[in-house]
Structure formats: structure tokens, C-alpha cells
Scaffold this motif. Sequence first.
Motif, mmCIF file in Angstrom:
data_model
loop_
_atom_site.group_PDB
_atom_site.id
_atom_site.type_symbol
_atom_site.label_atom_id
_atom_site.label_comp_id
_atom_site.label_asym_id
_atom_site.label_seq_id
_atom_site.Cartn_x
_atom_site.Cartn_y
_atom_site.Cartn_z
ATOM 1 N N LEU A 4 85.462 -72.620 52.969
ATOM 2 C CA LEU A 4 85.375 -71.345 53.675
ATOM 3 C C LEU A 4 85.962 -71.491 55.068
ATOM 4 N N SER A 5 86.418 -70.386 55.626
ATOM 5 C CA SER A 5 86.803 -70.404 57.028
ATOM 6 C C SER A 5 85.526 -70.366 57.864
ATOM 7 N N VAL A 6 85.617 -70.782 59.119
ATOM 8 C CA VAL A 6 84.448 -70.759 59.997
ATOM 9 C C VAL A 6 83.920 -69.336 60.138
ATOM 10 N N ALA A 7 84.826 -68.374 60.273
ATOM 11 C CA ALA A 7 84.414 -66.974 60.425
ATOM 12 C C ALA A 7 83.672 -66.475 59.187
ATOM 13 N N THR A 8 84.183 -66.849 57.994
ATOM 14 C CA THR A 8 83.533 -66.429 56.743
ATOM 15 C C THR A 8 82.167 -67.087 56.600
ATOM 16 N N LEU A 9 82.074 -68.366 56.968
ATOM 17 C CA LEU A 9 80.799 -69.070 56.902
ATOM 18 C C LEU A 9 79.769 -68.396 57.794
ATOM 19 N N ARG A 10 80.178 -68.070 59.022
ATOM 20 C CA ARG A 10 79.257 -67.396 59.944
ATOM 21 C C ARG A 10 78.817 -66.057 59.371
ATOM 22 N N ILE A 28 73.523 -75.356 52.308
ATOM 23 C CA ILE A 28 73.769 -76.004 53.601
ATOM 24 C C ILE A 28 72.515 -76.729 54.069
ATOM 25 N N ARG A 29 71.358 -76.125 53.840
ATOM 26 C CA ARG A 29 70.096 -76.764 54.222
ATOM 27 C C ARG A 29 69.941 -78.114 53.508
ATOM 28 N N ARG A 65 83.819 -78.123 53.801
ATOM 29 C CA ARG A 65 83.148 -78.638 52.604
ATOM 30 C C ARG A 65 82.929 -77.539 51.567
ATOM 31 N N PHE A 66 82.629 -76.319 52.036
ATOM 32 C CA PHE A 66 82.373 -75.200 51.120
ATOM 33 C C PHE A 66 83.608 -74.315 50.914
#
Length: 309
Positions: free
Chosen positions: A239-245, A215-216, A236-237
Motif C-alpha cells: 500500500l502507499s503511505v496515504a492509502t495505509l493512513r 498490523i497489530r 509490506r502490505f
Amino acid sequence: MSRDDLLSGAQIPASVLESKTAPVPLRNFIALANTLMVEMDDESCGMLPTPVKPGSFVLLCQSCMDCKTLGHFLRRRIKTLALINSDIQMDLRQDGENAYYEVKTPTQNRSSLGQHITIILLALAHRVSCWTIRDYIPINSVDIIGKKNRRARDYDYLLNFSINYEQERNQLCFPAEYLDRPILQDRESMEQFLKAPAYYLMSGRGVRHSLNYEIRKLLEDSAVGDFPSLEDVAERFNLSVATLRRRLREEGTTYQDLKDDIRRDFAINVLLREGNVKAAAYASGFSEPTSFFRAFKRWTGTTPKAYIS
């Protein structure tokens, strides 16, 4: 050489040393380290009781070129290191599904290694290992014997993992399955690596990395004032927003932290290159100098003007 001469040669502001949080750009740090190695005739920059002759790292890498697996590579590396410098004692062992790379505690009649060099040796072993198999090796745990000190946050950043202090051993634990992974580098790629090993190891070039690293890099390729939303990054990856967090939290960061880091790095690079506070503010996405001053002080512990004075 004087301190000022060393810093000036690497284009590092002396004010950086007065701050506990002000970062140094990668290229400037590498320039300083290379100068120290040459002037001291010591690849450890004085961090080991016995100096490490220049060329030792190249010899170490070349001695491992015929290894077939990561486990073979690490065991050969440990044997070669012991021949190069008697201050370093390391061990690799497997216990079930876990592998442990250890910097062993010196015996009573040997000079003691400091915590700083011990952690660097573990981080270096991890980064070299990732490079050899061209993949990021997940860390299960990092244990250090000594007490936690003021550099703890930097060490966590170096390893991309939170260190456990006051433990019984100095060791890095990772999944043992990686010991059987094949070495994916050859003599040609090794030659390229040895032209600028610090760059490869510090930047992680050629290695598949953790989520926050990926992500960086995505953010670094984006316009500072137009970072993608958290929802766009998650998509893009895949993933769900919750999983990304959750994944970022497990890696010790947040999406906001990553955005702040990128903006800070943009600002510092412009400050060092142009010495212009307004240009640095604009480059890092600020339309008002006052807001930039506050953010820069929060990021680095000092003001933009003090940083370049």
C-alpha cells in the motif's frame, strides 16, 4: 465468592475496577469469565434474565456442524438459540446487497435485554461467523436502540467498528454475498475450537482480519523499541503511505494508536507477571521511568504502582 476472591483467582488487580480505561489482559479476563460461569452455573454470567446452562454453547456449535453455507449456519444458530434460551430473539434477513443480523426487541410480556448483552450477542455472532468461514466479514454498520454510554469505546473495540446509537433496531449489517460463503470448519477443527472457545473468539485465531488487526500482529512480533516505520509497514502490505493512513482511519485508528496499544499491553503483562515497574518500563520501550509513568497514566488512567497495588 467475594469480589476480591474472584479477582485474585484471575490475577486481576482490584485497582483495575477503579479506572475507566485500564485494560485487562486476555488470559486474565477468560479466567474470570470461566470462574463466573462455573460458580453461577450460567454461561451468560448473569447477563440474561434466564440462566444459560453450561454446555449450551457446545450444543449450539455442534448443532450447526452439518451446515454448508454461512447463511444456513446463521439461520440454524438462530433456531437453536431460541430453544436454548427463550430470552433471546434473533432474526436474519436480506435486503438487496445487505444482510442484517438482528437481536430483536422483546415484546411487552418478556424480560428486556440490556444494551451490554445485546452488543455482546451481535459481536459473538460476528466472530463465530468469521471463524466458520475462516475469513473476516466486513461490517457495513452496527445499530443499537439505546443511548451511547461510557462503555462505547470498548464496544467499538470489541466489534472493530463504530456503533450507531439511538436507532430503531439492534442489528449488524454486512455484505449479503457472505451468506453464500461455504463453511470451512469440520468436526476436527470444531473439537479444537471447543477446548478453548473464548480464546479463539477473543483472539481471532484462524481468521483473516482487518488491516489494523494484521498490523497489530506484526507489531506484536517486533521488538518494542524497534517497531517498523510507517513506510516499511505500507510496503509490506503493498500500500502507499496515504492509502495505509486512510484505511486505518476508516477502521477508527492510526499507526501511532496501534504502537501505543502494543506498548501498553507489554507493560501491563510485565507488571502482572513480575510486579516490577522498572521491568515494565524497559519491556515497553522506555529508558526513563518518568516518561513511562506519564505514558502509563495516559493509557490506563492510573499509575503503574496503583495498577498492581
